[in-house]
Every structure is written in C-alpha cells, then in structure tokens.
Design a protein around this motif. Structure first.
Motif, PDB file in Angstrom:
ATOM      1  N   GLY A  19       0.819  -1.204   0.000  1.00 11.09           N
ATOM      2  CA  GLY A  19       0.000   0.000   0.000  1.00 11.09           C
ATOM      3  C   GLY A  19       0.856   1.258   0.000  1.00 11.09           C
ATOM      4  N   GLY A  20       0.452   2.222  -0.803  1.00 14.15           N
ATOM      5  CA  GLY A  20       1.207   3.469  -0.904  1.00 14.15           C
ATOM      6  C   GLY A  20       2.235   3.475  -2.008  1.00 14.15           C
ATOM      7  N   GLU A  21       2.401   2.342  -2.703  1.00 17.13           N
ATOM      8  CA  GLU A  21       3.365   2.282  -3.811  1.00 17.13           C
ATOM      9  C   GLU A  21       2.799   2.975  -5.053  1.00 17.13           C
ATOM     10  OE1 GLU A  21       6.346   1.376  -4.313  1.00 17.13           O
ATOM     11  OE2 GLU A  21       6.900   0.186  -2.550  1.00 17.13           O
ATOM     12  N   ARG A  22       3.691   3.388  -5.948  1.00 14.99           N
ATOM     13  CA  ARG A  22       3.281   3.973  -7.219  1.00 14.99           C
ATOM     14  C   ARG A  22       2.521   2.937  -8.048  1.00 14.99           C
ATOM     15  NH1 ARG A  22       6.480   8.270  -9.827  1.00 14.99           N
ATOM     16  NH2 ARG A  22       6.072   7.083 -11.729  1.00 14.99           N
ATOM     17  N   LEU A  23       1.566   3.428  -8.822  1.00 17.45           N
ATOM     18  CA  LEU A  23       0.752   2.535  -9.628  1.00 17.45           C
ATOM     19  C   LEU A  23       1.576   1.815 -10.691  1.00 17.45           C
ATOM     20  CD1 LEU A  23      -1.982   1.393 -10.404  1.00 17.45           C
ATOM     21  CD2 LEU A  23      -2.406   3.462 -11.750  1.00 17.45           C
ATOM     22  N   ASP A  24       2.504   2.527 -11.365  1.00 17.90           N
ATOM     23  CA  ASP A  24       3.266   1.869 -12.423  1.00 17.90           C
ATOM     24  C   ASP A  24       4.134   0.745 -11.865  1.00 17.90           C
ATOM     25  OD1 ASP A  24       4.985   3.663 -11.171  1.00 17.90           O
ATOM     26  OD2 ASP A  24       5.900   4.387 -13.023  1.00 17.90           O
ATOM     27  N   ARG A  25       4.675   0.937 -10.663  1.00 13.77           N
ATOM     28  CA  ARG A  25       5.495  -0.118 -10.075  1.00 13.77           C
ATOM     29  C   ARG A  25       4.643  -1.332  -9.735  1.00 13.77           C
ATOM     30  NH1 ARG A  25       7.766  -1.572  -4.787  1.00 13.77           N
ATOM     31  NH2 ARG A  25       9.693  -2.717  -5.198  1.00 13.77           N
ATOM     32  N   LEU A  26       3.448  -1.098  -9.192  1.00 19.13           N
ATOM     33  CA  LEU A  26       2.569  -2.211  -8.854  1.00 19.13           C
ATOM     34  C   LEU A  26       2.112  -2.965 -10.101  1.00 19.13           C
ATOM     35  CD1 LEU A  26       0.404  -0.660  -6.005  1.00 19.13           C
ATOM     36  CD2 LEU A  26       2.068  -2.500  -5.804  1.00 19.13           C
ATOM     37  N   VAL A  27       1.819  -2.231 -11.180  1.00 19.88           N
ATOM     38  CA  VAL A  27       1.424  -2.886 -12.422  1.00 19.88           C
ATOM     39  C   VAL A  27       2.570  -3.749 -12.941  1.00 19.88           C
ATOM     40  CG1 VAL A  27       0.827  -2.503 -14.845  1.00 19.88           C
ATOM     41  CG2 VAL A  27      -0.311  -1.177 -13.067  1.00 19.88           C
ATOM     42  N   SER A  28       3.778  -3.229 -12.850  1.00 18.49           N
ATOM     43  CA  SER A  28       4.945  -3.984 -13.292  1.00 18.49           C
ATOM     44  C   SER A  28       5.125  -5.250 -12.464  1.00 18.49           C
ATOM     45  CB  SER A  28       6.203  -3.117 -13.198  1.00 18.49           C
ATOM     46  OG  SER A  28       7.363  -3.854 -13.532  1.00 18.49           O
ATOM     47  N   LEU A  29       5.011  -5.106 -11.135  1.00 15.94           N
ATOM     48  CA  LEU A  29       5.188  -6.263 -10.262  1.00 15.94           C
ATOM     49  C   LEU A  29       4.055  -7.270 -10.424  1.00 15.94           C
ATOM     50  CD1 LEU A  29       6.317  -4.436  -6.988  1.00 15.94           C
ATOM     51  CD2 LEU A  29       7.740  -5.841  -8.480  1.00 15.94           C
ATOM     52  N   GLY A  30       2.836  -6.756 -10.633  1.00 16.76           N
ATOM     53  CA  GLY A  30       1.682  -7.639 -10.682  1.00 16.76           C
ATOM     54  C   GLY A  30       1.488  -8.368 -11.993  1.00 16.76           C
ATOM     55  N   THR A  31       2.041  -7.813 -13.076  1.00 15.58           N
ATOM     56  CA  THR A  31       1.821  -8.417 -14.398  1.00 15.58           C
ATOM     57  C   THR A  31       3.078  -8.976 -15.040  1.00 15.58           C
ATOM     58  OG1 THR A  31       2.192  -6.342 -15.596  1.00 15.58           O
ATOM     59  CG2 THR A  31      -0.057  -6.767 -14.813  1.00 15.58           C
ATOM     60  N   GLY A  32       4.252  -8.561 -14.536  1.00 17.32           N
ATOM     61  CA  GLY A  32       5.499  -8.975 -15.167  1.00 17.32           C
ATOM     62  C   GLY A  32       5.930  -8.069 -16.295  1.00 17.32           C
ATOM     63  N   MET A  33       5.156  -6.988 -16.552  1.00 15.82           N
ATOM     64  CA  MET A  33       5.566  -6.007 -17.557  1.00 15.82           C
ATOM     65  C   MET A  33       6.853  -5.325 -17.114  1.00 15.82           C
ATOM     66  SD  MET A  33       2.186  -3.764 -18.453  1.00 15.82           S
ATOM     67  CE  MET A  33       0.714  -4.413 -19.240  1.00 15.82           C
ATOM     68  N   SER A  34       7.589  -4.790 -18.078  1.00 15.19           N
ATOM     69  CA  SER A  34       8.698  -3.924 -17.730  1.00 15.19           C
ATOM     70  C   SER A  34       8.117  -2.649 -17.116  1.00 15.19           C
ATOM     71  CB  SER A  34       9.534  -3.575 -18.952  1.00 15.19           C
ATOM     72  OG  SER A  34       8.784  -2.766 -19.837  1.00 15.19           O
ATOM     73  N   ARG A  35       8.937  -1.920 -16.381  1.00 14.50           N
ATOM     74  CA  ARG A  35       8.451  -0.686 -15.727  1.00 14.50           C
ATOM     75  C   ARG A  35       7.978   0.336 -16.761  1.00 14.50           C
ATOM     76  NH1 ARG A  35       9.677   1.455 -10.584  1.00 14.50           N
ATOM     77  NH2 ARG A  35       8.364   3.272 -10.227  1.00 14.50           N
ATOM     78  N   SER A  36       8.712   0.452 -17.868  1.00 15.17           N
ATOM     79  CA  SER A  36       8.327   1.436 -18.873  1.00 15.17           C
ATOM     80  C   SER A  36       7.036   1.031 -19.573  1.00 15.17           C
ATOM     81  CB  SER A  36       9.446   1.623 -19.897  1.00 15.17           C
ATOM     82  OG  SER A  36       9.768   0.406 -20.523  1.00 15.17           O
ATOM     83  N   ALA A  37       6.841  -0.277 -19.808  1.00 17.90           N
ATOM     84  CA  ALA A  37       5.597  -0.741 -20.426  1.00 17.90           C
ATOM     85  C   ALA A  37       4.423  -0.513 -19.479  1.00 17.90           C
ATOM     86  CB  ALA A  37       5.709  -2.213 -20.797  1.00 17.90           C
ATOM     87  N   ALA A  38       4.643  -0.728 -18.185  1.00 20.11           N
ATOM     88  CA  ALA A  38       3.589  -0.477 -17.201  1.00 20.11           C
ATOM     89  C   ALA A  38       3.224   0.998 -17.164  1.00 20.11           C
ATOM     90  CB  ALA A  38       4.046  -0.957 -15.826  1.00 20.11           C
ATOM     91  N   ARG A  39       4.213   1.847 -17.232  1.00 19.92           N
ATOM     92  CA  ARG A  39       3.944   3.295 -17.239  1.00 19.92           C
ATOM     93  C   ARG A  39       3.111   3.690 -18.451  1.00 19.92           C
ATOM     94  NH1 ARG A  39       8.753   4.790 -17.117  1.00 19.92           N
ATOM     95  NH2 ARG A  39       9.061   5.243 -19.325  1.00 19.92           N
ATOM     96  N   ARG A  40       3.455   3.135 -19.619  1.00 17.11           N
ATOM     97  CA  ARG A  40       2.692   3.443 -20.821  1.00 17.11           C
ATOM     98  C   ARG A  40       1.249   2.961 -20.696  1.00 17.11           C
ATOM     99  NH1 ARG A  40       7.369   1.621 -23.500  1.00 17.11           N
ATOM    100  NH2 ARG A  40       6.335  -0.350 -24.035  1.00 17.11           N
ATOM    101  N   ALA A  41       1.058   1.778 -20.123  1.00 15.73           N
ATOM    102  CA  ALA A  41      -0.298   1.249 -19.966  1.00 15.73           C
ATOM    103  C   ALA A  41      -1.142   2.171 -19.093  1.00 15.73           C
ATOM    104  CB  ALA A  41      -0.239  -0.155 -19.367  1.00 15.73           C
ATOM    105  N   VAL A  42      -0.562   2.695 -18.007  1.00 15.80           N
ATOM    106  CA  VAL A  42      -1.288   3.624 -17.134  1.00 15.80           C
ATOM    107  C   VAL A  42      -1.611   4.911 -17.891  1.00 15.80           C
ATOM    108  CG1 VAL A  42      -1.181   5.002 -15.020  1.00 15.80           C
ATOM    109  CG2 VAL A  42      -0.241   2.672 -15.046  1.00 15.80           C
ATOM    110  N   GLU A  43      -0.626   5.470 -18.565  1.00 14.75           N
ATOM    111  CA  GLU A  43      -0.830   6.741 -19.272  1.00 14.75           C
ATOM    112  C   GLU A  43      -1.859   6.614 -20.391  1.00 14.75           C
ATOM    113  OE1 GLU A  43       3.648   8.623 -18.586  1.00 14.75           O
ATOM    114  OE2 GLU A  43       3.180   7.536 -20.437  1.00 14.75           O
ATOM    115  N   GLU A  44      -1.990   5.419 -20.957  1.00 16.56           N
ATOM    116  CA  GLU A  44      -2.948   5.208 -22.038  1.00 16.56           C
ATOM    117  C   GLU A  44      -4.338   4.857 -21.531  1.00 16.56           C
ATOM    118  OE1 GLU A  44      -1.151   2.238 -24.480  1.00 16.56           O
ATOM    119  OE2 GLU A  44       0.524   3.548 -25.103  1.00 16.56           O
TER     120      GLU A  44
END
Length: 313
Positions: A19-44
């Motif tokens: 709890g309290g972690e950045r969304l892109d980091r959690l998406v990366s950890l939860g899906t196995g995406m790279s951090r940059s791919a997770a960031r793009r998914a959030v921004e899109e």
C-alpha cells in the motif's frame, strides 16, 4: 511473422505491505511487464485502481484496492527454422555469427525471416520492444559476424550498460575503395539521420560517433573503376551508431567496397556484397563477471572477393 493476440485482462489486490506504492510499479510487479511498459499502460488509460481509471503513473495505490489491467497483448515473434551459427550460449547470453543477408529483427518490410525469428525459440528476452527481444546491438543486413543477445533481463541490462560505457570491444574487417590511408586513423564525427533522405545516415550531425581504423594491406588497381586501388582495414568501434562504419569511411573518401548506400557509382563488382564483417567481440559477462572474447573467421565469399581484388588471402 509477428502475432497479435486478443485483449488480456489481469487483476490483483494490493497487500498491506505494498500500500502506498506507485501505480506503475505495482502494475509492473503484478503483471510482469517492464516498468516502462507499465507506465505506458497507465498513461494510455488501460489501468483501474480502486474502481477508477487512473492515468497517472505516480498515483499511490491504497492497500486493499484492486488493480485491473486490460491491454491488447504486445506483439510476439514467431519462431522460424533459420540456420544461424551459435558461437556461445549459457543461461543468460547467446553469441552468434550472423550470416550476411539476414535482418536482425522484424520491422517495416521484414515481418519475418529475421535473426530474432531464428533465435526466439532459444529463449532470447530483454528490453521493452516485443519484436526485438534480447537485442542489445545490431548489424546491418549485409554485414556478417558476431552479435550478442540476452536471455535474461539481468544480462540485457548489463550489456546495455557496458555499451553505454563504451567498454564492449567490437572489431570489424573491411575492404574500402582507394589507397593511401595512414597506418592508423580515427574518424570523430557525429552521425545522424540524413536531412533529405530518412533511410540514410549522414556524418556531421546527430550523436557523437568515433571510429578507429588500422591499415592491414593495400592493392593498386590498374584500370577503370580499379584505378584507385583497395585497402583492407581493421576497424574498431568506440560508439555504435546506425551505419557508423559505412558513413564514417565514406565521409573520408573511402567507402566500403560494394556499399550500395554510401559507395560510389561503381562501388563494387556486379553481385558483390558489402565487404564488412564483425570479426571480434569482447565484453564482461553481465552476470558472472567473467571476461569473454569471441572471434569469427572471415566468410568464404568475402575471402573470394578479396582475392579477386588482388589481396593475398
């Protein structure tokens, strides 16, 4: 071939510890995406957290919230049976002797039949581009020789770091038009996209590029297009820009023999291929720390071409 799958939906609950972690980091950890791919998914706008669509990668997710990621699967690369000599392989690395005529990865005009198609079944991974897994450096289609690819994210990051630090040893053999070059020399000139033809590169603009060369042998021509003779060089890359060797040697008046892009009108005999071969590659194993050095002999077609020009081979 490049395959595209249908949409993919993944969801997970955020633990108290996360709890309290950045969304892109959690998406990366939860899906196995790279951090940059997770960031793009959030921004899109492809990610929900706490029941709402979130578009800020820095959004702090509360514990107990549910994160939902729904994307169209990234394109993958289909494995193909293409023979490629393997020089070295372990759990993290693959070093191959790329044949001339083989494009490194799929792209416009080359959706299949590439080096990546040939090697994806051997486990090459690394980087954010799904059609370039494990590719940390490239060779032009008609350049033969040594190329390293990664089989783990750790190896990919380590090789990219060594390349950026200019600690990877890359030595090529080339035959160029003309003679009279000094015993050793350096071309220090930026290389960037040609301002009038985006398919070409040009010297004098763009990013810093440095090429060192050593003269190995020279032969004199006797008539017509041969009158300037030919020179065989050992070339060492300090940087690695697209078409760097070809652009730099052409810029000093000695284009690579049979170069259809940067050579003269009579840049090579009919049917001859680009006389450029990556013969030596050295670096530190990015996982074990072991020094590695590889050599690839000059291919028979280049030896035959050199002999025809008058070099002793």
């Amino acid at each position: 071939m490049v395959d595209r799958d249908s949409s993919v939906r993944e969801e997970f609950d955020v633990s108290r510890e996360m709890g309290g972690e950045r969304l892109d980091r959690l998406v990366s950890l939860g899906t196995g995406m790279s951090r940059s791919a997770a960031r793009r998914a959030v921004e899109e706008g492809l990610v929900e957290a706490g029941g709402e669509r979130r578009t800020s990668p820095s959004y702090r997710v509360g514990s107990g919230e549910t994160v939902v990621v729904e994307t169209t699967a990234e394109p993958g690369v289909q494995a193909e049976e293409i023979p490629v000599p393997v020089v070295y392989e372990d759990a993290h690395l693959l070093v191959v002797d790329k044949p001339a005529g083989l494009v490194v990865h799929p792209g416009a005009g080359n959706p299949s039949g590439t080096l990546v198609n040939a090697l994806v079944s051997r486990g090459i991974i690394g980087g954010d581009d799904p059609v370039r897994p494990g590719v940390v450096h490239r060779l032009d289609r008609d350049t033969s020789g040594l190329l390293a690819l990664s089989k783990s994210e750790e190896a990919y990051g380590g090789l990219v770091e060594q390349l950026s630090e200019r600690s990877v040893g890359r030595i090529y053999r080339a035959v160029v038009l003309g003679s009279g070059l000094p015993r050793t020399g350096t071309v220090d000139s930026p290389v960037g996209r040609h301002p009038e033809n985006p398919t070409l590169m040009a010297a004098g603009l763009g990013k810093k590029a440095v090429t060192h060369f050593q003269t190995l042998a020279a032969v004199s021509g006797d008539k017509g297009e041969d009158k300037g003779g030919y020179t065989m060089l050992r070339v060492r890359l300090e940087t690695g820009r697209t078409h760097q060797i070809r652009v730099h040697l052409a810029a000093i008046g000695h284009p690579v023999y049979a170069d259809p892009l940067y050579g003269t009108r009579v840049g090579g005999a009919r049917g001859a291929r680009l006389w450029l071969h990556a013969e030596s590659l050295s670096f530190i194993h990015p996982v074990t720390g072991e020094p590695l050095e590889f050599e690839a002999g000059i291919p028979w077609d280049l030896l035959a071409s050199a002999s025809g020009l008058g070099f002793e081979t």
